[in-house]
Design a protein around this motif. Structure first.
Motif, PDB file in Angstrom:
ATOM      1  N   GLU A 173       0.819  -1.207   0.000  1.00 19.94           N
ATOM      2  CA  GLU A 173       0.000   0.000   0.000  1.00 19.94           C
ATOM      3  C   GLU A 173       0.855   1.260   0.000  1.00 19.94           C
ATOM      4  OE1 GLU A 173      -0.072  -1.684   4.285  1.00 19.94           O
ATOM      5  OE2 GLU A 173      -0.084  -2.444   2.214  1.00 19.94           O
ATOM      6  N   LEU A 174       2.053   1.202   0.607  1.00 19.39           N
ATOM      7  CA  LEU A 174       2.972   2.350   0.571  1.00 19.39           C
ATOM      8  C   LEU A 174       3.499   2.557  -0.838  1.00 19.39           C
ATOM      9  CD1 LEU A 174       4.859   4.537   1.710  1.00 19.39           C
ATOM     10  CD2 LEU A 174       6.472   2.706   2.302  1.00 19.39           C
ATOM     11  N   VAL A 175       3.946   1.473  -1.480  1.00 17.14           N
ATOM     12  CA  VAL A 175       4.465   1.572  -2.851  1.00 17.14           C
ATOM     13  C   VAL A 175       3.395   2.129  -3.776  1.00 17.14           C
ATOM     14  CG1 VAL A 175       5.373   0.261  -4.788  1.00 17.14           C
ATOM     15  CG2 VAL A 175       6.140  -0.272  -2.473  1.00 17.14           C
ATOM     16  N   ALA A 176       2.153   1.649  -3.613  1.00 17.70           N
ATOM     17  CA  ALA A 176       1.059   2.132  -4.451  1.00 17.70           C
ATOM     18  C   ALA A 176       0.783   3.612  -4.190  1.00 17.70           C
ATOM     19  CB  ALA A 176      -0.196   1.303  -4.201  1.00 17.70           C
ATOM     20  N   ALA A 177       0.849   4.022  -2.921  1.00 15.40           N
ATOM     21  CA  ALA A 177       0.592   5.425  -2.578  1.00 15.40           C
ATOM     22  C   ALA A 177       1.670   6.343  -3.152  1.00 15.40           C
ATOM     23  CB  ALA A 177       0.508   5.590  -1.063  1.00 15.40           C
ATOM     24  N   LEU A 178       2.932   5.883  -3.155  1.00 16.76           N
ATOM     25  CA  LEU A 178       4.009   6.680  -3.737  1.00 16.76           C
ATOM     26  C   LEU A 178       3.813   6.828  -5.246  1.00 16.76           C
ATOM     27  CD1 LEU A 178       7.092   5.224  -1.797  1.00 16.76           C
ATOM     28  CD2 LEU A 178       6.006   7.455  -1.460  1.00 16.76           C
ATOM     29  N   ARG A 179       3.446   5.742  -5.910  1.00 18.19           N
ATOM     30  CA  ARG A 179       3.207   5.814  -7.349  1.00 18.19           C
ATOM     31  C   ARG A 179       2.040   6.751  -7.659  1.00 18.19           C
ATOM     32  NH1 ARG A 179       3.627  -0.675  -8.148  1.00 18.19           N
ATOM     33  NH2 ARG A 179       5.900  -0.829  -8.422  1.00 18.19           N
ATOM     34  N   ALA A 180       0.995   6.672  -6.850  1.00 15.98           N
ATOM     35  CA  ALA A 180      -0.171   7.527  -7.079  1.00 15.98           C
ATOM     36  C   ALA A 180       0.174   8.990  -6.863  1.00 15.98           C
ATOM     37  CB  ALA A 180      -1.314   7.098  -6.155  1.00 15.98           C
ATOM     38  N   ALA A 181       0.963   9.274  -5.830  1.00 12.38           N
ATOM     39  CA  ALA A 181       1.350  10.660  -5.566  1.00 12.38           C
ATOM     40  C   ALA A 181       2.175  11.224  -6.711  1.00 12.38           C
ATOM     41  CB  ALA A 181       2.125  10.744  -4.254  1.00 12.38           C
ATOM     42  N   ALA A 182       3.130  10.418  -7.204  1.00 12.91           N
ATOM     43  CA  ALA A 182       3.945  10.863  -8.331  1.00 12.91           C
ATOM     44  C   ALA A 182       3.083  11.059  -9.578  1.00 12.91           C
ATOM     45  CB  ALA A 182       5.062   9.861  -8.607  1.00 12.91           C
ATOM     46  N   GLY A 183       2.142  10.136  -9.803  1.00 10.60           N
ATOM     47  CA  GLY A 183       1.253  10.259 -10.944  1.00 10.60           C
ATOM     48  C   GLY A 183       0.355  11.469 -10.862  1.00 10.60           C
ATOM     49  N   ALA A 213      11.630   1.178  -5.263  1.00 10.37           N
ATOM     50  CA  ALA A 213      10.655   0.088  -5.277  1.00 10.37           C
ATOM     51  C   ALA A 213       9.393   0.493  -6.030  1.00 10.37           C
ATOM     52  CB  ALA A 213      10.305  -0.329  -3.850  1.00 10.37           C
ATOM     53  N   ALA A 214       9.081   1.789  -5.995  1.00  4.38           N
ATOM     54  CA  ALA A 214       7.907   2.291  -6.710  1.00  4.38           C
ATOM     55  C   ALA A 214       8.212   2.573  -8.176  1.00  4.38           C
ATOM     56  CB  ALA A 214       7.392   3.558  -6.026  1.00  4.38           C
ATOM     57  N   GLY A 215       9.468   2.343  -8.598  1.00  8.10           N
ATOM     58  CA  GLY A 215       9.852   2.573  -9.985  1.00  8.10           C
ATOM     59  C   GLY A 215      10.102   4.029 -10.320  1.00  8.10           C
ATOM     60  N   LEU A 216      10.176   4.880  -9.303  1.00 11.88           N
ATOM     61  CA  LEU A 216      10.282   6.316  -9.553  1.00 11.88           C
ATOM     62  C   LEU A 216      11.708   6.778  -9.819  1.00 11.88           C
ATOM     63  CD1 LEU A 216       7.793   7.550  -6.807  1.00 11.88           C
ATOM     64  CD2 LEU A 216       7.344   7.000  -9.202  1.00 11.88           C
ATOM     65  N   LEU A 217      12.685   5.886  -9.591  1.00 10.13           N
ATOM     66  CA  LEU A 217      14.079   6.241  -9.861  1.00 10.13           C
ATOM     67  C   LEU A 217      14.610   5.595 -11.141  1.00 10.13           C
ATOM     68  CD1 LEU A 217      15.688   6.047  -6.287  1.00 10.13           C
ATOM     69  CD2 LEU A 217      14.674   8.013  -7.465  1.00 10.13           C
ATOM     70  N   ASP A 218      13.805   4.797 -11.793  1.00  6.06           N
ATOM     71  CA  ASP A 218      14.266   4.133 -13.024  1.00  6.06           C
ATOM     72  C   ASP A 218      14.671   5.169 -14.071  1.00  6.06           C
ATOM     73  OD1 ASP A 218      13.665   1.787 -11.798  1.00  6.06           O
ATOM     74  OD2 ASP A 218      11.994   1.234 -13.119  1.00  6.06           O
ATOM     75  N   GLY A 219      15.870   4.983 -14.616  1.00  2.96           N
ATOM     76  CA  GLY A 219      16.369   5.902 -15.631  1.00  2.96           C
ATOM     77  C   GLY A 219      16.837   7.224 -15.091  1.00  2.96           C
ATOM     78  N   ARG A 220      16.921   7.342 -13.781  1.00  3.05           N
ATOM     79  CA  ARG A 220      17.338   8.600 -13.164  1.00  3.05           C
ATOM     80  C   ARG A 220      18.628   8.419 -12.369  1.00  3.05           C
ATOM     81  NH1 ARG A 220      12.857  12.216 -13.024  1.00  3.05           N
ATOM     82  NH2 ARG A 220      10.840  11.164 -13.313  1.00  3.05           N
TER      83      ARG A 220
END
Length: 321
Positions: free
Chosen positions: A93-103, A120-127
């Motif tokens: 639920e934390l990972v999902a909440a981070l993805r939703a916030a970024a989205g 873990a939320a995929g927000l650093l991929d390619g960065r």
């Protein structure tokens, strides 16, 4: 935060408990850092100030994970050691909440091992990202799509920012204030917190060279002298001479202490001076170029836009509308 949302906003700090429900001392330390910067109103510096939400388990938090929704900035402090070591999974639920916030357009920020949560939320991929150098190998191994840089204090990819541990988290928070409210406000807040107004993100996490006996800083006097004369022509040879060092030694000492060359350090200070003048005066751009030592208006625009990301005119507009 977009250009149209320039200014203070809502900051949500996410606490990640361990398997026993406990919050680590590092997590609490970094929460206190964020609270000092974003949670204490400074109406004389900017009004409104930030709204701080602490999201996570009671009794430390004021919100659950739903507090991430609608936040302008989401900060993830250090995660438990068991997460770093792979013995504990982050809650889905934390990972999902981070993805939703970024989205939803939130600016995503991590302090130290909080980078594992963003990864873990995929927000650093390619960065490019950083964290405490002790954890860098593990993060890179588990998340090969992330470019891990263990040498710097913090990284800024506009919508995603990461910092190393301990004091670097405060550096990053002040950097956020500088982006949101300007150099003058960030400098005044840093003065109240009795910390340097600005440490560049590319400054090294640690300095291998020891300080001279007695803890004296051989660069302090000459760099202070230079700051008072940014509008004048300044050469590395002159600064080295005033520091009573050879140019080569002076270059090496500045790089060890500030993570950059003397010329780049001068450029950073001149851009910072230009920021302050654009915020606090109505001087024409040509005059600001002269006062900051950047020279012509064209030279000011080139260096300012490359460093800050917007033109001097667009930067000023954020403070005069």
């Amino acid at each position: 935060m977009s250009d149209t949302d320039w200014g203070a906003g809502t900051v949500a700090v996410v606490l990640v408990p361990d398997e026993r429900g406990a919050i680590s001392p590092w997590d609490l330390y970094e929460l206190s850092v964020a609270s000092m910067v974003f949670g204490i109103p400074h109406a004389d510096l900017a009004d409104p100030w930030y709204e701080l939400r602490v999201c996570g388990p009671a009794p430390h938090a004021t919100h659950g994970l739903e507090g991430l929704a609608g936040a302008d900035t989401v900060i993830v402090p250090s995660v438990p050691d068991a997460v770093v070591e792979g013995r504990q999974e982050l809650p889905a639920e934390l990972v999902a909440a981070l993805r939703a916030a970024a989205g939803g357009g939130a600016r995503m920020v991590s302090m130290c091992s909080g980078a594992f949560a963003l990864a873990a939320a995929g927000l650093l991929d390619g960065r490019r990202a950083t964290l405490h150098h002790a954890y860098a190998t593990e993060l890179a191994a588990r998340h090969p799509a992330v470019t891990v840089d263990p040498a710097v204090l913090y990284t800024d990819d506009e919508t995603v920012l990461t910092s190393a541990g301990a004091a670097a988290g405060l550096d990053l928070c002040l950097h956020l204030v500088r982006k949101d409210l300007g150099a003058a406000v960030a400098g005044a807040l840093a003065s109240r917190l009795v910390v340097p107004a600005q440490r560049s993100g590319d400054r090294p996490q640690f300095v291998e060279a020891p300080l001279p006996e007695g803890g004296a800083d051989p660069l302090g006097p000459v760099l202070h002298w230079a700051l008072e004369r940014l509008h004048e022509p300044l050469s590395v040879d002159e600064l080295a001479r005033r520091a009573r060092m050879s140019p080569r030694t002076f270059h090496r000492r500045v790089r060890e202490a500030h993570g950059t060359t003397p010329l780049q350090w001068l450029l950073q200070q001149r851009v910072a001076r230009a920021q302050s003048l654009l915020e606090s005066t109505d001087l024409p751009v040509e005059r600001i170029g002269e006062e900051s030592g950047l020279g012509s208006a064209a030279n000011l625009r080139r260096h300012f836009t490359r460093t800050v990301g917007v033109s001097p005119t667009a930067y000023r507009a954020r403070f005069t509308r």
